[in-house]
Write a protein that holds these residues in place. Structure first.
Motif, short mmCIF file in Angstrom:
data_model
loop_
_atom_site.label_atom_id
_atom_site.label_comp_id
_atom_site.label_asym_id
_atom_site.label_seq_id
_atom_site.Cartn_x
_atom_site.Cartn_y
_atom_site.Cartn_z
N LEU A 1 80.49 52.19 -89.77
CA LEU A 1 81.10 52.74 -88.40
C LEU A 1 82.15 53.41 -88.70
O LEU A 1 82.40 54.56 -88.15
CB LEU A 1 81.16 51.46 -87.50
CG LEU A 1 82.14 51.91 -86.34
CD1 LEU A 1 81.21 52.99 -85.35
CD2 LEU A 1 82.43 50.71 -85.48
N VAL B 1 80.45 57.78 -78.60
CA VAL B 1 80.11 56.70 -79.51
C VAL B 1 80.13 55.27 -78.47
O VAL B 1 81.25 54.96 -78.07
CB VAL B 1 80.93 56.89 -80.60
CG1 VAL B 1 80.56 55.41 -81.65
CG2 VAL B 1 80.87 57.78 -81.36
N ASP C 1 80.70 52.28 -79.52
CA ASP C 1 81.76 51.35 -80.07
C ASP C 1 82.51 52.12 -81.15
O ASP C 1 82.18 52.19 -81.96
CB ASP C 1 81.09 50.13 -80.38
CG ASP C 1 81.60 49.06 -80.99
OD1 ASP C 1 82.88 49.06 -80.64
OD2 ASP C 1 81.19 48.13 -81.46
N VAL D 1 79.49 45.72 -83.98
CA VAL D 1 78.74 45.70 -85.25
C VAL D 1 79.22 44.72 -86.27
O VAL D 1 79.43 44.91 -87.64
CB VAL D 1 78.90 47.27 -85.79
CG1 VAL D 1 78.21 48.16 -85.02
CG2 VAL D 1 80.44 47.59 -85.89
N LEU E 1 74.43 50.79 -82.71
CA LEU E 1 75.48 51.69 -82.25
C LEU E 1 74.60 53.08 -81.74
O LEU E 1 73.51 53.09 -82.03
CB LEU E 1 76.18 52.24 -83.45
CG LEU E 1 77.38 52.99 -83.12
CD1 LEU E 1 78.36 52.38 -82.61
CD2 LEU E 1 77.54 54.14 -84.43
#
Length: 82
Positions: free
Chosen positions: A37, A52, A54, A60, A66
């Protein structure tokens, strides 16, 4: 993506190259890790083109899902499955 560290750098580089070259409107990634990420969020093409799901890593840890979207998103919802 695969959540283990085996060849992480090579796999992450390949994923970034695919995402940048394909410019998909919606991308769903499974088995995301906080490390991956962070790498994706550091990419200028992600920052400039995608919303996005998160940006803090809550979904995650230790690995999870994601979503990236070029399309407008009113809200995100996560529904844990049993």
């Amino acid at each position: 993506v695969w959540f283990v560290d085996h060849y992480f750098e090579r796999r992450a580089e390949a994923l970034v190259n695919i995402l940048e070259a394909r410019a998909a409107d919606v991308v769903a990634l499974q088995e995301m890790t906080p490390e991956l990420l962070d790498l994706l969020l550091s990419q200028p093409f992600i920052q400039e083109n995608y919303v996005v799901s998160d940006i803090v890593g809550a979904s995650v840890e230790p690995y999870g899902v994601l979503l990236l979207s070029r399309l407008p998103v009113a809200d995100w919802y996560f529904f844990p499955l049993p």
